[in-house]
Write a protein that holds these residues in place. Sequence first.
Motif, PDB file in Angstrom:
ATOM      1  N   PHE A  91       0.926  -1.112   0.001  1.00 13.77           N
ATOM      2  CA  PHE A  91      -0.158   0.035  -0.113  1.00 13.77           C
ATOM      3  C   PHE A  91       0.791   1.311   0.001  1.00 13.77           C
ATOM      4  CE2 PHE A  91      -3.135  -2.912   1.471  1.00 13.77           C
ATOM      5  CZ  PHE A  91      -4.217  -2.488   0.846  1.00 13.77           C
ATOM      6  N   GLN A  92       0.293   2.320  -0.425  1.00 14.22           N
ATOM      7  CA  GLN A  92       0.731   3.619  -0.293  1.00 14.22           C
ATOM      8  C   GLN A  92       1.258   3.957   1.287  1.00 14.22           C
ATOM      9  OE1 GLN A  92      -1.510   6.680  -1.766  1.00 14.22           O
ATOM     10  NE2 GLN A  92       0.010   7.943  -2.285  1.00 14.22           N
ATOM     11  N   PHE A  93       2.524   4.353   1.364  1.00 15.76           N
ATOM     12  CA  PHE A  93       3.093   4.434   2.821  1.00 15.76           C
ATOM     13  C   PHE A  93       2.923   3.124   3.532  1.00 15.76           C
ATOM     14  CE2 PHE A  93       1.584   8.967   1.537  1.00 15.76           C
ATOM     15  CZ  PHE A  93       3.036   9.356   1.428  1.00 15.76           C
ATOM     16  N   HIS A  96       3.080   2.536   7.739  1.00 15.15           N
ATOM     17  CA  HIS A  96       1.855   2.547   8.631  1.00 15.15           C
ATOM     18  C   HIS A  96       1.519   1.061   9.081  1.00 15.15           C
ATOM     19  CE1 HIS A  96       1.359   7.051   6.833  1.00 15.15           C
ATOM     20  NE2 HIS A  96       2.435   6.870   7.647  1.00 15.15           N
ATOM     21  N   GLN A  97       2.039   0.040   8.386  1.00 14.40           N
ATOM     22  CA  GLN A  97       1.329  -1.185   8.972  1.00 14.40           C
ATOM     23  C   GLN A  97       2.257  -1.858   9.821  1.00 14.40           C
ATOM     24  OE1 GLN A  97       0.945  -2.711   4.943  1.00 14.40           O
ATOM     25  NE2 GLN A  97       2.547  -4.164   5.245  1.00 14.40           N
ATOM     26  N   LEU A  98       3.280  -1.444  10.020  1.00 14.63           N
ATOM     27  CA  LEU A  98       4.299  -2.096  11.031  1.00 14.63           C
ATOM     28  C   LEU A  98       3.798  -2.051  12.524  1.00 14.63           C
ATOM     29  CD1 LEU A  98       7.781  -0.535   9.588  1.00 14.63           C
ATOM     30  CD2 LEU A  98       6.722  -2.756   9.052  1.00 14.63           C
ATOM     31  N   PHE A  99       4.037  -3.173  13.171  1.00 19.20           N
ATOM     32  CA  PHE A  99       3.337  -3.233  14.508  1.00 19.20           C
ATOM     33  C   PHE A  99       4.280  -3.920  15.231  1.00 19.20           C
ATOM     34  CE2 PHE A  99       1.803  -7.320  15.010  1.00 19.20           C
ATOM     35  CZ  PHE A  99       1.745  -8.046  13.605  1.00 19.20           C
ATOM     36  N   ASP A 106       8.002  -8.619  12.453  1.00 11.60           N
ATOM     37  CA  ASP A 106       7.087  -8.152  11.592  1.00 11.60           C
ATOM     38  C   ASP A 106       6.960  -8.675  10.318  1.00 11.60           C
ATOM     39  OD1 ASP A 106       5.599  -5.841  10.245  1.00 11.60           O
ATOM     40  OD2 ASP A 106       5.583  -5.146  12.195  1.00 11.60           O
ATOM     41  N   PHE A 109       5.050 -11.963   9.992  1.00 15.91           N
ATOM     42  CA  PHE A 109       3.967 -11.653  10.409  1.00 15.91           C
ATOM     43  C   PHE A 109       2.766 -12.501   9.026  1.00 15.91           C
ATOM     44  CE2 PHE A 109      -0.393  -9.533  10.281  1.00 15.91           C
ATOM     45  CZ  PHE A 109      -0.799 -10.092  11.288  1.00 15.91           C
ATOM     46  N   GLY A 110       3.180 -12.043   7.994  1.00 14.36           N
ATOM     47  CA  GLY A 110       2.456 -12.527   6.912  1.00 14.36           C
ATOM     48  C   GLY A 110       2.517 -13.914   6.827  1.00 14.36           C
ATOM     49  N   PHE A 144       9.957   0.567  14.712  1.00 16.23           N
ATOM     50  CA  PHE A 144       9.823   2.260  14.978  1.00 16.23           C
ATOM     51  C   PHE A 144      11.157   3.052  15.231  1.00 16.23           C
ATOM     52  CE2 PHE A 144       5.825   0.000  16.228  1.00 16.23           C
ATOM     53  CZ  PHE A 144       5.101   0.531  15.122  1.00 16.23           C
TER      54      PHE A 144
END
Lengths: 289, 265, 282
Positions: A91-93, A96-99, A106, A109-110, A144
């Motif tokens: 996705f764009q940017f 923003h989905q990192l957690f 991370d 995860f998928g 982060f």
Amino acid sequence: MDISLQQVSYAYAKDTPFEKRALYDVDLLIPSGSYQAIIGHTGSGKSTVLQHLNALLKPTEGVIRIGSTVVEAGKKNKKLRELRQKVGIVFQFPEHQLFDETVLKDIMFGPMNFGVPEEEARQRAIELVRLLGLPEEVMEKSPFDLSGGQMRRVAIAGVLAMNPEVLVLDEPTAGLDPRGRKEIMELFYRLHQEKGLTTVLVTHSMEDAARYADRIAIMHNGKCVLQGLPMEIFSDEDRLLDYRLELPQSIKFQKKIEEMMNEKLPTLCLTEETLAEELARLLKKEREV
Amino acid sequence: MLEKMIFGRYIPGDSFIHRLDARAKLIFVFLFIMVVFIANNWITYGILLLFTFLIIRLSKIRLYFLINGLKPVVFLIIFTFLLHLFFTREGPIIFDWKFITIYEEGLKQGIFISIRFTVLVVLTSILTLTTTPISITDALEILLNPLKKWKLPVHELALMMSISLRFIPTLMDETDKIMKAQMARGSDMTTGSMKERMNAIVPLLIPLFVSAFKRAEDLATAMEVRGYKGGEGRTRYRKLEWVTRDTLIILSLVVLAAILVYLRN
Amino acid sequence: MKREVISLQEVTFTYAEEDTSVRPAIQSMSYTINEGEWVAIVGHNGSGKSTLARLMNGLLFPQTGTVRVFGEPLNEHNLWDTRSKMGMVFQNPDNQFVGATVQDDVAFALENNGIPFEEMVERVQASLVKVKMNDFMNSEPHHLSGGQKQRVAIAGAIALQPRILLLDEATSMLDPQGREEVLQTVRQLRAETDLTVISITHDLEEALLADRVIVMNQGEKYAEGSPQEIFERGQELIDLGLDLPFAMNMSRLLRAQGVQIVADHMSEEELVNDLWTSHFNK
């Protein structure tokens, strides 16, 4: 996996006072192994199309075939998870989905969601950290704590880790500086060629579309108004202007030169490099005459 | 699902109700909640319904919108209706079959309560549908202003509320985006056991918090750069104007209350 | 004689004061910006250019060196006054939109500075006209495009009639059209007033519009000069993670193909002319 959209329409908030039509009767064919660019103005519906490619959105009318999976308006399909493993979306940017706590976790995860054993997922993650040119020491760091550019790469690794057959990219380089942009685009191109990934790129950059894609589709006001080879798409400037799009810089410059010399180059130059070659060849010929 | 909710949303328009001062509308809804409780028989409840219908007409909001928007609370209304229907044991029995016994008073109370509930929800919806959130915030700030004497930070609360309202659509988009990104990575928030679902929420919540904090930080910086240093010495760009129609709408409530008192049992 | 509006002398700033092993975000930077200039500060992501923006309007204070604004050292006492003379637009269009609607947002800084109501109404209107957003007075932010939001942010910044406009990567999250809208707006403003513009960017087109370019690398000033002087450095800039203007790239590619060109040209017109004179006009 061939992907085809047949007469696909989509409306947000259907049957409410806030209903908004986003797609009208879109027909699009993306052959297996091709590099498809989707270009269009902001709000043209290109991001909506993209979300249909792994059934994050389901058409309100029409049929989508992705390999052997069929997603049809109004029908349930139990195989969506399989589909999502085969079609990865950046996705764009995407940062923003990192957690997760660490970069490796991370990225894992998928694949682990899709039942890949932990050890194998870890192996894939380590390989991807290297492939994406991230320094080894980031693996155990929190995502982060990384720089913006590094976070972007980790997020991309998280999608690649699922070993998708189709890679869908939504403005993957938005906000990056010129070097970062180039590196990421080259990486996707390399993956496309080496692994035979079917690649779908949604972009604002005519230059990227011209340089990398072997097929281009233009979206305008929720309709797919034109599709074809880059040479065909970029040969008709007036038509592009109708859709508020421009020619890639190299072709714009080619036109200026052709006008000045009153002579046409033998081919449409999709990249600066080919333009330089063609010009050099032409100038040599002129000198020899 | 959320997109079907109309409660708390604003539909632009230029009706009599739209043009009312937000303070008038707030006071109106507040008083109306009390007036509703005056009604206690068929005629008074009938008048309440009529009055509500009149307000709907004045707001020029399509009935279809309102009915659609009521859907989320329909369950609650039906539930209270049934509760009264089955558990009020007064008056003559009007229906008796096996273990189900329904008394006249139960039916009556059930209907009354449902009407009360419906008119309250409808009128509050009309308030939010015809008033921009910023006007509601402004009106609240002005109406609550006297409370400053008791050290209630009225300005800060109003600013907080208006910024929250301003960011709701942004954060909804963000939630949708992150949810889709994680679904694309195989996360499944809609099936599985309770525990599995709770676990699936973590990858959604953490990025959402990270982004919300980032936004808050950016916003604070932007506000500071633009010279925000609290309510002291600030002027107001928004002005509310109280005109005759605002007095009229409040008066109409007083008249309604008087009629209801006269006609009630 | 142009008056200086901002000057930095030997400014060093680090986010990790305790830890000397971390390299400072900004290291002994010095430069002066004069009234009415358009200066672009360029550098790759992480080169320290956004820290620089924060030092210029007192969101951060340097550990050593001084920041002077309008001739006076920036300190806690003149901070608010300085900020009212310096409008700032940030990168993320969403995160700086405070008001519920366009006009409320433009009025925000005016409200903060206690401008009387009547004047406020006039200034909001005038500022929105300047950025051509006056038809969107009552629009809510989520109904606007990124470019439109940034234009509203510019209107909000100029409503206070500042003498400096500081753009901190204001175009980096926009699509090409949004970028064009914003740059067009700034160009227009410059044509109408003697506003000093400082744009922090990695966008080439934006740098080319400036009178002067300062190149940052790893927290230090790498080079300074007119766009022409800067871009003549060619490969050096590419090594710093930046890009070159199209015509200059083209010149270099042509030269690599053995085509004779007088110089690396900044503009396409120059390059076309060069090709014409050296190859066809003999």
